[in-house]
Design a protein around this motif. Sequence first.
Motif, PDB file in Angstrom:
ATOM      1  N   GLU A 114       4.256  -9.177   2.389  1.00 29.92           N
ATOM      2  CA  GLU A 114       5.451  -9.683   1.712  1.00 29.92           C
ATOM      3  C   GLU A 114       5.130 -10.980   0.963  1.00 29.92           C
ATOM      4  OE1 GLU A 114       6.902  -6.988   4.924  1.00 29.92           O
ATOM      5  OE2 GLU A 114       5.383  -8.531   4.789  1.00 29.92           O
ATOM      6  N   ASN A 115       4.332 -11.834   1.584  1.00 36.42           N
ATOM      7  CA  ASN A 115       3.917 -13.074   0.908  1.00 36.42           C
ATOM      8  C   ASN A 115       3.097 -12.766  -0.340  1.00 36.42           C
ATOM      9  OD1 ASN A 115       5.202 -14.694   2.783  1.00 36.42           O
ATOM     10  ND2 ASN A 115       3.352 -15.010   4.013  1.00 36.42           N
ATOM     11  N   GLU A 116       2.206 -11.789  -0.255  1.00 34.82           N
ATOM     12  CA  GLU A 116       1.405 -11.403  -1.419  1.00 34.82           C
ATOM     13  C   GLU A 116       2.299 -10.805  -2.506  1.00 34.82           C
ATOM     14  OE1 GLU A 116      -2.031  -9.045  -0.396  1.00 34.82           O
ATOM     15  OE2 GLU A 116      -2.625 -10.444   1.179  1.00 34.82           O
ATOM     16  N   MET A 117       3.345 -10.098  -2.105  1.00 39.76           N
ATOM     17  CA  MET A 117       4.294  -9.546  -3.080  1.00 39.76           C
ATOM     18  C   MET A 117       5.034 -10.689  -3.779  1.00 39.76           C
ATOM     19  SD  MET A 117       3.871  -6.282  -2.961  1.00 39.76           S
ATOM     20  CE  MET A 117       5.221  -5.826  -4.004  1.00 39.76           C
ATOM     21  N   ASN A 118       5.437 -11.697  -3.017  1.00 35.66           N
ATOM     22  CA  ASN A 118       6.122 -12.861  -3.605  1.00 35.66           C
ATOM     23  C   ASN A 118       5.212 -13.634  -4.552  1.00 35.66           C
ATOM     24  OD1 ASN A 118       8.526 -12.333  -2.262  1.00 35.66           O
ATOM     25  ND2 ASN A 118       7.988 -13.608  -0.506  1.00 35.66           N
ATOM     26  N   ASP A 119       3.905 -13.616  -4.267  1.00 36.32           N
ATOM     27  CA  ASP A 119       2.923 -14.271  -5.139  1.00 36.32           C
ATOM     28  C   ASP A 119       2.555 -13.414  -6.350  1.00 36.32           C
ATOM     29  OD1 ASP A 119       2.847 -16.419  -3.405  1.00 36.32           O
ATOM     30  OD2 ASP A 119       1.002 -15.758  -2.388  1.00 36.32           O
ATOM     31  N   LYS A 120       3.158 -12.239  -6.445  1.00 35.85           N
ATOM     32  CA  LYS A 120       2.923 -11.297  -7.558  1.00 35.85           C
ATOM     33  C   LYS A 120       1.481 -10.781  -7.601  1.00 35.85           C
ATOM     34  CE  LYS A 120       7.002 -12.167  -9.779  1.00 35.85           C
ATOM     35  NZ  LYS A 120       8.000 -11.922  -8.810  1.00 35.85           N
ATOM     36  N   SER A 121       0.874 -10.609  -6.421  1.00 31.53           N
ATOM     37  CA  SER A 121      -0.482 -10.058  -6.349  1.00 31.53           C
ATOM     38  C   SER A 121      -0.491  -8.548  -6.570  1.00 31.53           C
ATOM     39  CB  SER A 121      -1.112 -10.353  -4.981  1.00 31.53           C
ATOM     40  OG  SER A 121      -1.273 -11.734  -4.797  1.00 31.53           O
ATOM     41  N   TRP A 122       0.655  -7.902  -6.278  1.00 32.41           N
ATOM     42  CA  TRP A 122       0.733  -6.448  -6.333  1.00 32.41           C
ATOM     43  C   TRP A 122       1.917  -5.975  -7.175  1.00 32.41           C
ATOM     44  CZ3 TRP A 122      -3.436  -4.263  -4.320  1.00 32.41           C
ATOM     45  CH2 TRP A 122      -4.122  -4.920  -3.307  1.00 32.41           C
ATOM     46  N   ILE A 123       1.723  -4.842  -7.798  1.00 29.68           N
ATOM     47  CA  ILE A 123       2.784  -4.114  -8.495  1.00 29.68           C
ATOM     48  C   ILE A 123       2.954  -2.834  -7.681  1.00 29.68           C
ATOM     49  CG2 ILE A 123       3.425  -2.936 -10.639  1.00 29.68           C
ATOM     50  CD1 ILE A 123       1.258  -4.868 -11.969  1.00 29.68           C
ATOM     51  N   THR A 124       4.174  -2.453  -7.366  1.00 27.49           N
ATOM     52  CA  THR A 124       4.375  -1.276  -6.521  1.00 27.49           C
ATOM     53  C   THR A 124       4.820  -0.068  -7.333  1.00 27.49           C
ATOM     54  OG1 THR A 124       6.640  -1.945  -6.015  1.00 27.49           O
ATOM     55  CG2 THR A 124       4.914  -2.611  -4.455  1.00 27.49           C
ATOM     56  N   SER A 125       4.458   1.079  -6.810  1.00 28.95           N
ATOM     57  CA  SER A 125       4.813   2.349  -7.420  1.00 28.95           C
ATOM     58  C   SER A 125       4.984   3.378  -6.306  1.00 28.95           C
ATOM     59  CB  SER A 125       3.690   2.786  -8.376  1.00 28.95           C
ATOM     60  OG  SER A 125       3.916   4.073  -8.873  1.00 28.95           O
ATOM     61  N   THR A 126       5.722   4.415  -6.595  1.00 28.99           N
ATOM     62  CA  THR A 126       5.855   5.523  -5.656  1.00 28.99           C
ATOM     63  C   THR A 126       4.548   6.308  -5.636  1.00 28.99           C
ATOM     64  OG1 THR A 126       8.199   5.661  -6.194  1.00 28.99           O
ATOM     65  CG2 THR A 126       7.232   7.570  -5.107  1.00 28.99           C
ATOM     66  N   GLY A 127       4.142   6.766  -4.455  1.00 28.25           N
ATOM     67  CA  GLY A 127       2.925   7.552  -4.321  1.00 28.25           C
ATOM     68  C   GLY A 127       2.937   8.784  -5.218  1.00 28.25           C
ATOM     69  N   ASP A 128       1.813   9.091  -5.795  1.00 24.56           N
ATOM     70  CA  ASP A 128       1.670  10.187  -6.746  1.00 24.56           C
ATOM     71  C   ASP A 128       0.377  10.923  -6.401  1.00 24.56           C
ATOM     72  OD1 ASP A 128       0.818  11.664  -9.020  1.00 24.56           O
ATOM     73  OD2 ASP A 128       1.892  10.337 -10.372  1.00 24.56           O
ATOM     74  N   ILE A 129       0.490  12.190  -6.044  1.00 24.28           N
ATOM     75  CA  ILE A 129      -0.675  12.973  -5.625  1.00 24.28           C
ATOM     76  C   ILE A 129      -1.769  12.963  -6.686  1.00 24.28           C
ATOM     77  CG2 ILE A 129      -1.485  15.313  -5.130  1.00 24.28           C
ATOM     78  CD1 ILE A 129       0.993  15.724  -3.438  1.00 24.28           C
ATOM     79  N   SER A 130      -1.393  12.997  -7.958  1.00 24.44           N
ATOM     80  CA  SER A 130      -2.426  13.017  -9.008  1.00 24.44           C
ATOM     81  C   SER A 130      -3.219  11.714  -9.044  1.00 24.44           C
ATOM     82  CB  SER A 130      -1.814  13.314 -10.381  1.00 24.44           C
ATOM     83  OG  SER A 130      -0.986  12.247 -10.798  1.00 24.44           O
ATOM     84  N   ILE A 131      -2.597  10.606  -8.668  1.00 26.16           N
ATOM     85  CA  ILE A 131      -3.308   9.318  -8.575  1.00 26.16           C
ATOM     86  C   ILE A 131      -4.121   9.270  -7.281  1.00 26.16           C
ATOM     87  CG2 ILE A 131      -3.016   6.817  -8.244  1.00 26.16           C
ATOM     88  CD1 ILE A 131      -2.504   7.593 -11.109  1.00 26.16           C
TER      89      ILE A 131
END
Length: 184
Positions: free
Chosen positions: A133-150
């Motif tokens: 959660e702290n890393e998310m607040n620091d904008k380290s990650w962009i989230t996406s829904t899981g995708d089998i092709s990825i």
Amino acid sequence: MVSLSPGTLLIADPFLKDPNFARTVVLLCEHQDTKGSFGFVLNKLFDQQLNDLVPEILINTIPVFYGGPVQIDTIHFIHQQPELIKGGFEIIKGVYWGGEFDTVVSLINNGKLDLTKIKFFIGYSGWSSGQLENEMNDKSWITSTGDISIIFEEEEQNIWKQALKNLGSNFAIMANFPIDPLLN
């Protein structure tokens, strides 16, 4: 932004400098506010094949991915073959984490497993309670829904860029950012 839960893809911000996670996509397998989070880096190829790590495996062309910096003496897997591999935990519809490893070895050696529908990892990515959660607040990650092709993309060097492109044009442009913004 997608909420943190099993099946979420964590796409590294283009400027994230941590060598374990720069330009990576992590499949989150577990997330609990009180216990922390667990997942696998999908696009960082390890320098050994599966048979190098598991001598019982007779096929020498099965790649292993660097799942993350935690417990790099352990092997994990995700797959799309629950009818053959029992005991897995469904992360998203059609994608399972783990199962009976002895069965996997036997199925591989007998040529009965579709190797495009299974992915092996050494180590994993883990976060203690509140750390992700702290890393998310620091904008380290962009989230996406899981995708089998990825998740099961065979060309690992395409995964990070494709995950960003799948989020739309505002994110697709980020796929071409240099790692160092001073080079922009």
